[in-house]
Design an enzyme around this catalytic site. Structure first.
Site, PDB file in Angstrom:
ATOM      1  N   LYS A 274     -11.940 -52.049  -5.214  1.00 22.85           N
ATOM      2  CA  LYS A 274     -13.117 -51.191  -5.040  1.00 22.85           C
ATOM      3  C   LYS A 274     -14.396 -51.999  -5.193  1.00 22.85           C
ATOM      4  O   LYS A 274     -15.324 -51.884  -4.382  1.00 22.85           O
ATOM      5  CB  LYS A 274     -13.110 -50.043  -6.061  1.00 22.85           C
ATOM      6  CG  LYS A 274     -12.203 -48.890  -5.701  1.00 22.85           C
ATOM      7  CD  LYS A 274     -12.596 -47.623  -6.446  1.00 22.85           C
ATOM      8  CE  LYS A 274     -12.585 -47.810  -7.947  1.00 22.85           C
ATOM      9  NZ  LYS A 274     -12.954 -46.554  -8.649  1.00 22.85           N
ATOM     10  N   ASN A 275     -14.453 -52.824  -6.244  1.00 19.01           N
ATOM     11  CA  ASN A 275     -15.644 -53.647  -6.473  1.00 19.01           C
ATOM     12  C   ASN A 275     -15.869 -54.622  -5.328  1.00 19.01           C
ATOM     13  O   ASN A 275     -16.993 -54.786  -4.836  1.00 19.01           O
ATOM     14  CB  ASN A 275     -15.504 -54.425  -7.788  1.00 19.01           C
ATOM     15  CG  ASN A 275     -15.563 -53.528  -9.009  1.00 19.01           C
ATOM     16  OD1 ASN A 275     -16.023 -52.393  -8.931  1.00 19.01           O
ATOM     17  ND2 ASN A 275     -15.099 -54.034 -10.133  1.00 19.01           N
TER      18      ASN A 275
ATOM     19  N   HIS B 160      -3.471 -50.089 -10.994  1.00 19.83           N
ATOM     20  CA  HIS B 160      -4.795 -49.611 -11.375  1.00 19.83           C
ATOM     21  C   HIS B 160      -5.792 -50.757 -11.505  1.00 19.83           C
ATOM     22  O   HIS B 160      -6.937 -50.656 -11.044  1.00 19.83           O
ATOM     23  CB  HIS B 160      -4.715 -48.844 -12.687  1.00 19.83           C
ATOM     24  CG  HIS B 160      -6.030 -48.237 -13.096  1.00 19.83           C
ATOM     25  ND1 HIS B 160      -6.532 -47.103 -12.517  1.00 19.83           N
ATOM     26  CD2 HIS B 160      -6.956 -48.628 -13.997  1.00 19.83           C
ATOM     27  CE1 HIS B 160      -7.700 -46.808 -13.062  1.00 19.83           C
ATOM     28  NE2 HIS B 160      -7.984 -47.718 -13.958  1.00 19.83           N
TER      29      HIS B 160
ATOM     30  N   GLU C 258      -9.115 -51.155  -8.981  1.00 22.58           N
ATOM     31  CA  GLU C 258     -10.502 -51.261  -9.432  1.00 22.58           C
ATOM     32  C   GLU C 258     -11.158 -52.527  -8.893  1.00 22.58           C
ATOM     33  O   GLU C 258     -12.338 -52.513  -8.494  1.00 22.58           O
ATOM     34  CB  GLU C 258     -10.554 -51.240 -10.965  1.00 22.58           C
ATOM     35  CG  GLU C 258     -10.127 -49.926 -11.597  1.00 22.58           C
ATOM     36  CD  GLU C 258     -11.030 -48.767 -11.202  1.00 22.58           C
ATOM     37  OE1 GLU C 258     -12.262 -48.977 -11.075  1.00 22.58           O
ATOM     38  OE2 GLU C 258     -10.510 -47.654 -11.003  1.00 22.58           O
TER      39      GLU C 258
END
Length: 359
Positions: free
Chosen positions: A254-255, A247, A251
């Site tokens: 994604k950034n 996780h 994240e």
């Protein structure tokens, strides 16, 4: 407690303030990864786990519910926070029902495991619901520096508490539900005693890449390197919870992907996202770098604030609370075989002491 009047409208919730005061007098028991491993790998006793958790889980829930009392009244009064506090109250009441039950009764143990699954599922959407409550408060009343500091402190502790509580529930339900995950037979609950870090990195990248391509129709490649100073030329394996690592990496990817694509939107090719995984004598370090334009120095302090984001706000065309499955916002897509719960959590350590914001 301030939120008690929201709950007392239901006759079933009448005992909540008393139970919160009762269990909040105790401190949560600290547990290490080694303790989880040792208990789960040496003929784990369901009765022992039951006796411990029927006291420990109410203590953890009551402590965080007590801290909710420090929130500003207007934040506590938002629809999202009222819904969230009702979840915690209902879960606390369901767990305390087992305090006087006989640990030697197999039906009691089975019912307890079922209750843990019910509680865990009820709290699946705690993270986006809390985030929605903060957004509702911010849009309606704005945020001053003092409130921001106190909300930041609370959310640090709130999310840390949530992770630890779900970890306890997951370990019990996964170990004592009578089945073994065929994909991960050596897992001890949600813990992998030999977690392949690079494989988790690759899986997180692939899922983020899929989401990025759905949203932008393109995505940057990944370049990964690894250094194992403990056992050179050997894969990097650690004792860890793969879903947690997944996780965090997801994240970050994604950034990195969003920044890279938007910065180089007029380019024919995208620069890769580079990942370096290093295992030292004591620590594992994962460094991720991209050419997404960076962050201005004046904004550095805001990066770890829950009140700040560079991503666009989700648009709810149907007035629902479910965020669309798009790159810049909270994602609920399946996390493949790492998914032992509906979603994993972010966390960080608390910083400063809060000031009581209530009237």
């Amino acid at each position: 407690m301030k939120f008690a009047h929201y709950l007392l409208k239901s006759s079933r919730m009448v005992g909540i303030p008393t139970q919160v005061e009762r269990f909040a007098k105790f401190s949560p028991s600290p547990l290490s990864m080694k303790q989880f491993i040792d208990f789960g790998s040496t003929d784990a006793c369901e009765k022992t786990s039951f006796v411990f958790l029927r006291q420990e889980l109410p203590v953890r829930l009551a402590n965080i519910m007590k801290e909710i009392d420090f929130l500003p009244d207007k934040l506590l009064g938002t629809p999202s926070l009222r819904l969230l506090t009702s979840w915690y109250s209902q879960s606390l009441l369901e767990l305390v029902e087992f305090l006087e039950k006989d640990p030697g009764d197999k039906q009691v143990l089975s019912n307890f495991t079922g209750a843990l699954v019910t509680v865990r599922n009820r709290h699946n959407n705690v993270v986006p619901t809390m985030a929605q409550g903060v957004v509702e408060y911010k849009e309606a009343f704005g945020v001053d520096p003092v409130t921001n500091q106190n909300v930041q402190y609370f959310l640090d502790r709130f999310y840390m508490s949530r992770i630890s509580t779900r970890m306890l529930m997951n370990q019990h339900t996964l170990i004592f539900d009578g089945s073994v995950n065929p994909a991960h037979p050596k897992h001890i609950g949600s813990i992998d005693p030999s977690c392949d870090v690079v494989e988790v990195v690759k899986d997180a990248y692939e899922t983020a890449k899929m989401l990025c391509e759905q949203y932008y129709l393109t995505s940057p490649d990944m370049q990964i390197s690894q250094v194992n100073s403990k056992n050179p030329d050997q894969p990097l394996h650690i004792v860890y919870v793969p879903s947690h690592l997944y996780h965090m990496l997801f994240e970050l990817f994604k950034n990195a992907m969003r920044a890279t694509v938007e910065t180089h939107e007029s380019s024919l090719t995208l620069p890769p996202v580079k990942v370096r995984v290093s295992l030292g004598p004591e620590d594992l370090t994962i460094k991720m770098s991209d050419r997404g334009g960076g962050v201005p120095l004046r904004k550095i302090d805001r990066l770890f604030s829950y009140m700040y984001s560079t991503a666009p706000s989700p648009v709810h065309s149907d007035n629902s609370r479910n965020a669309p499955l798009r790159l810049p916002v909270f994602n609920k897509s399946a996390l493949r075989h790492y998914q032992t719960t509906i979603e994993a959590d972010d966390w960080c350590m608390p910083s400063k002491e809060p000031k009581k914001m209530g009237k």
